[in-house]
Design an enzyme around this catalytic site. Structure first.
Site, PDB file in Angstrom:
ATOM      1  N   HIS A  63       0.851  -1.128  -0.040  1.00  0.00           N
ATOM      2  CA  HIS A  63       0.080   0.093  -0.065  1.00  0.00           C
ATOM      3  C   HIS A  63       0.916   1.173  -0.088  1.00  0.00           C
ATOM      4  O   HIS A  63       1.931   1.140   0.634  1.00  0.00           O
ATOM      5  CB  HIS A  63      -0.923  -0.002   1.295  1.00  0.00           C
ATOM      6  CG  HIS A  63      -2.172  -1.007   1.074  1.00  0.00           C
ATOM      7  ND1 HIS A  63      -2.825  -1.571   2.280  1.00  0.00           N
ATOM      8  CD2 HIS A  63      -3.086  -1.474  -0.011  1.00  0.00           C
ATOM      9  CE1 HIS A  63      -4.093  -2.266   1.673  1.00  0.00           C
ATOM     10  NE2 HIS A  63      -3.854  -2.035   0.303  1.00  0.00           N
ATOM     11  N   ASP A  65       1.302   4.053   1.495  1.00  0.00           N
ATOM     12  CA  ASP A  65       1.724   4.666   2.630  1.00  0.00           C
ATOM     13  C   ASP A  65       2.863   3.778   3.324  1.00  0.00           C
ATOM     14  O   ASP A  65       3.394   4.310   4.216  1.00  0.00           O
ATOM     15  CB  ASP A  65       0.557   4.751   3.720  1.00  0.00           C
ATOM     16  CG  ASP A  65      -0.211   3.728   4.176  1.00  0.00           C
ATOM     17  OD1 ASP A  65      -0.526   2.745   3.432  1.00  0.00           O
ATOM     18  OD2 ASP A  65      -0.649   3.477   5.249  1.00  0.00           O
ATOM     19  N   HIS A  66       3.266   2.800   2.466  1.00  0.00           N
ATOM     20  CA  HIS A  66       4.351   2.025   3.130  1.00  0.00           C
ATOM     21  C   HIS A  66       5.551   1.751   1.941  1.00  0.00           C
ATOM     22  O   HIS A  66       6.619   1.421   2.428  1.00  0.00           O
ATOM     23  CB  HIS A  66       3.993   0.461   3.531  1.00  0.00           C
ATOM     24  CG  HIS A  66       2.851   0.495   4.562  1.00  0.00           C
ATOM     25  ND1 HIS A  66       3.291   0.263   5.934  1.00  0.00           N
ATOM     26  CD2 HIS A  66       1.405   0.970   4.650  1.00  0.00           C
ATOM     27  CE1 HIS A  66       2.189   0.517   6.765  1.00  0.00           C
ATOM     28  NE2 HIS A  66       1.213   0.807   5.920  1.00  0.00           N
ATOM     29  N   HIS A 141      -4.298  -8.791   6.389  1.00  0.00           N
ATOM     30  CA  HIS A 141      -4.631  -7.470   5.987  1.00  0.00           C
ATOM     31  C   HIS A 141      -5.296  -7.553   4.697  1.00  0.00           C
ATOM     32  O   HIS A 141      -5.886  -8.847   4.505  1.00  0.00           O
ATOM     33  CB  HIS A 141      -3.410  -6.630   5.745  1.00  0.00           C
ATOM     34  CG  HIS A 141      -3.593  -5.036   5.422  1.00  0.00           C
ATOM     35  ND1 HIS A 141      -4.580  -4.347   5.965  1.00  0.00           N
ATOM     36  CD2 HIS A 141      -2.966  -4.305   4.685  1.00  0.00           C
ATOM     37  CE1 HIS A 141      -4.398  -3.236   5.871  1.00  0.00           C
ATOM     38  NE2 HIS A 141      -3.522  -2.980   4.907  1.00  0.00           N
TER      39      HIS A 141
HETATM   40 ZN   LIG Z   1      -0.857   1.526   6.273  1.00  0.00          ZN
HETATM   41 ZN   LIG Z   2      -2.289  -1.314   4.141  1.00  0.00          ZN
END
Ligand SMILES: [Zn+2]
Ligand SMILES: [Zn+2]
Length: 306
Positions: A63, A65-66, A141
């Site tokens: 994702h 944000d990573h 997740h």
């Molecule tokens: Zn995240």
């Molecule tokens: Zn995530």
């Protein structure tokens, strides 16, 4: 000892005072980064951490944000004239994802090696440091996601009496203490176990983010000196949202910490809607007292006991 710096504590999007979750770990001159969301470089600069000595980058999942901070970070590492190869570890698709991002960072003076994770658990030795293990384990997740533990083994004490009794010349003691086997010209073999006592308690660090609570987290975080875990929501009524988006509340993270018997829990990966994580600490501490609502840049040096 292991140096740990939680560079950022944000989830989903960076805020002016809360950058995205990323962890920097240093052991014996080697640098390991877990995740590199947007602004990871800024977080590193704030803490005076140079990008040149990063040897390994582990990804929990892909994702944005990573991982969206990766191309810029690679460019900076290239500009610092790094030439040593860089190892990347991450779920299936690693090479494809990284090479897509590298369209905007095509020429680098170092080689990138890839280790794609398959299966539920995979362990790696840190190159040149067999006593240091990085282990990835699958979590839960909405895309494939892994947590990581880093363990530093500590060998037993050197037993002078045993070494003397076995008639081992002093000149071999150092090698044996380092864990090397010594073979003499006459074929005599000395092994470390002849002179070393029982292995002592080492150091263990566990990092998990973007997941629902799982047994794999409890099992792998067992007895960690430090457990860094996502706490997306502090509000108790956001449990349904946490379930829906496959994240966790503070209380779920604290429950994992308690079950795993860790020494300390640092919460991270807060929802941008969570303005003051500390507000929810008293309730969280009822479940696990040694909980810290970590802020960006929180650091610690983990050392052997005694
Ligand atoms: Zn995240
Ligand atoms: Zn995530």
């Amino acid at each position: 000892m292991i140096d740990v710096c939680l560079l950022g504590t944000g989830g989903m999007m960076p805020l002016p005072n809360r950058l995205l979750t990323s962890l920097f770990v240093k052991y014996n001159g080697r640098g390991i980064l877990i995740d590199s969301g947007e602004a990871t470089q800024i977080a590193m600069k704030k803490k005076g951490i140079s990008s040149k000595p990063i040897d390994v980058i582990c990804f929990t999942h892909y994702h944005a944000d990573h991982i969206s901070g990766l191309p810029g970070l690679l460019l900076t590492m290239g500009n610092a004239e790094r030439t040593e190869p860089l190892l990347m570890i991450g779920p299936k698709g690693l090479e494809r994802v990284v090479n897509s991002l590298r369209v905007i960072a095509p020429e680098l003076p170092f080689e990138i090696k890839f280790k794609e994770l398959t299966g539920d658990e995979v362990s790696f030795e840190l190159e040149g440091n067999p006593e240091f293990t990085i282990k990835a384990f699958k979590v839960n997740h909405n895309v494939i996601c892994y947590g990581y533990t880093m363990s530093l083994r500590r060998q037993g004490k050197f037993n002078v009496e045993a070494a003397t009794e076995a008639g081992i010349d002093r000149k071999y003691w150092n090698a044996l203490q380092k864990g090397d086997t010594v073979t003499l010209d006459d074929g005599t073999i000395y092994t470390p176990d002849m002179v070393l006592g029982e292995e002592r308690k080492g150091i263990k660090l566990t990092y998990t983010t973007d997941t629902r609570p799982t047994d794999s987290i409890v099992n792998n975080a067992k007895d960690s000196d430090l457990f860094i875990c996502e706490g997306m929501y502090g509000e108790k009524d956001k449990i349904a949202k946490a379930r829906e988006h496959k994240h966790m509340t503070f209380y779920e993270a604290a429950d994992l910490a308690r079950k795993a018997g860790v020494k300390e829990l640092w919460l991270t990966h807060y929802s941008p809607s969570l303005v003051n994580p500390k507000e929810f600490l008293p309730e969280t501490k009822k479940i696990f007292d040694k909980t810290v609502a970590a802020k960006d840049g929180r650091s610690v040096t983990l050392r052997f006991e005694d």
